[in-house]
Design an enzyme around this catalytic site. Structure first.
Site, PDB file in Angstrom:
ATOM      1  N   HIS A  48       0.786  -1.075   0.097  1.00 23.15           N
ATOM      2  CA  HIS A  48      -0.065  -0.157   0.073  1.00 23.15           C
ATOM      3  C   HIS A  48       0.893   1.167  -0.027  1.00 23.15           C
ATOM      4  O   HIS A  48       1.891   1.234   0.966  1.00 23.15           O
ATOM      5  CB  HIS A  48      -0.914  -0.014   1.383  1.00 23.15           C
ATOM      6  N   SER A  49       0.745   2.123  -0.816  1.00 21.58           N
ATOM      7  CA  SER A  49       1.094   3.514  -1.003  1.00 21.58           C
ATOM      8  C   SER A  49       2.559   3.452  -1.185  1.00 21.58           C
ATOM      9  O   SER A  49       3.040   2.590  -1.939  1.00 21.58           O
ATOM     10  CB  SER A  49       0.802   4.171   0.316  1.00 21.58           C
ATOM     11  N   ARG A  50       3.418   4.471  -0.593  1.00 25.00           N
ATOM     12  CA  ARG A  50       4.684   4.839  -1.074  1.00 25.00           C
ATOM     13  C   ARG A  50       5.772   3.862  -1.274  1.00 25.00           C
ATOM     14  O   ARG A  50       6.345   3.454  -2.210  1.00 25.00           O
ATOM     15  CB  ARG A  50       5.013   5.963  -0.289  1.00 25.00           C
TER      16      ARG A  50
END
Length: 400
Positions: A235-237
């Site tokens: 998830h995400s960065r």
């Protein structure tokens, strides 16, 4: 008179007991938790058999006499009493200001994804990545410390508090947001108790260029230590570090859930970011393609003339015949996107790149499986438990 005093004292004792019960959360694990806290939020651990807390990775850096330990990753593992699934979940979850706290508890006080998965019999691993949370930031070595998001930015990208004020940061799907977990008159804005509490959990994060491969090295060491195949939930960065892990240890990865991993292939399109990004397709660092390449510039890419649908960005894809991500070809991938997320305009481009590169990837818009109105921080939203349930149902069907 003495009798009346005894009665009064007894009444006061009962009232004090009730107050203490409310204050210290003694009314049961299922009692609602109000934010800001009016009771101590606790959750049952009866299904957790063991827990572990340790570090992996890290190297001494600096001249003699001034060495500092840099790049270690904090790891927390929960083992269920009754293990129903053979492959542990690794939450490669962190981005612009989050730590694994987002997995433990939602901002309105419900148990987070960590409990959803461990209570269904999954061993889970949660990490604080280098320079974040309990994996300490080192000034001068980890780059500048990017400050937490402003309230205005959080209201725009996390909570639906108001529409984006910058036309370059606007996305059509933002109007569909419905999942911020609050009933406050100031819902999703400063003054909303849930929003104010969520803001306390945001941290600064390091900007050094090598954070992505540094985290990937730690993840490789972790899966080598675990010594058996795992499932990645990205998830995400720092999802980019998960792709690097899968490329480095493909035999130890049984499946990947990619919940809005950071950025589309080849060019930045996230909010108002522009210019080159993820130049190796999924990351900014080398991955194994077949036929092999030594430089990202050897990938022959072209941008679609027309987007795949209304309010979507055209994707960058490879010119045919496309090179294959040879180490990921045997790993099933689920790529999902929230209906109202600022990732939505380009989220499908990641699945398009993976499938073209030979990686069997299923792309799902969450509203199509009965989970509408989500933003990017989906583990913190009203239907977070429903999303976790959907992930587990996909794993039951696709990872064996």
């Amino acid at each position: 008179m003495k009798t009346m005093m005894r009665i009064s004292i007894a009444v006061l004792v009962v009232l004090a007991s009730v107050l203490a019960s409310n204050l210290f959360g003694l009314s049961g694990d299922d009692a609602p938790v109000s934010i800001p806290l009016t009771s101590v939020p606790t959750f049952s651990t009866e299904k957790i058999g063991r827990q572990g807390h340790f570090y992996v990775g890290g190297k001494w850096v600096g001249e003699p006499g001034k060495e500092r330990m840099r790049g270690a990753m904090y790891v927390e593992v929960w083992v269920p009493k009754k293990m129903k699934h053979p492959y542990p979940i690794l939450f490669v979850e962190a981005g612009g200001g989050q730590t694994d706290l987002a997995l433990l508890q939602t901002p309105d006080g419900r148990p987070g994804w960590a409990y959803d998965f461990v209570n269904q019999g999954y061993t889970i691993y949660m990490m604080d990545f280098p320079g974040r949370g309990r994996a300490g930031y080192i000034p001068g070595l980890d780059g500048d410390l990017t400050p937490p998001r402003t309230a205005e930015n959080m209201e725009e990208v996390w909570t639906g508090g108001h529409s984006p004020t910058n036309p370059q940061r606007n996305w059509a799907q933002s109007k569909k947001y419905t999942q911020w977990p609050s009933d406050s008159p100031n819902k999703g804005k400063i003054g909303d108790p849930v929003f104010d509490y969520f803001a306390k959990t945001e941290l600064g994060f390091p900007s050094a260029d090598d954070m992505e491969p540094l985290a990937a090295e730690d993840l490789v060491q972790l899966v080598d230590l675990i010594g058996k195949p795992v499932i990645l939930l990205l998830h995400s960065r720092l999802a980019t570090s998960g792709w690097l892990l899968a490329d480095a240890r493909p035999k130890l990865i049984k499946g990947i859930i990619a919940a809005e991993p950071w950025g589309p292939p080849i060019e930045n399109m996230e909010s108002d970011a522009k210019g080159p990004g993820h130049i190796w397709g999924l990351t900014n660092f080398p991955m194994h393609y077949d036929p092999p390449i030594k430089e990202a510039s050897e990938l022959q890419t072209v941008r679609q003339d027309k987007a795949d649908g209304p309010d979507l960005d055209p994707c960058w894809i490879q010119k045919e015949p496309a090179r294959k991500l040879i180490n990921l070809e045997g790993i099933p991938v689920l790529n999902v996107s929230g209906e109202a997320s600022y990732h939505r305009p380009y989220a499908h481009c990641i699945a398009k790149w993976l499938n073209q590169a030979g990686v069997k990837t299923e792309y799902v818009n969450l509203e199509d499986v009965g989970l509408p109105g989500n933003g990017h921080q989906m583990m913190s939203e009203k239907n977070s438990a429903g999303i976790a349930k959907f992930f587990m149902s996909w794993l039951d069907k696709n990872v064996h």
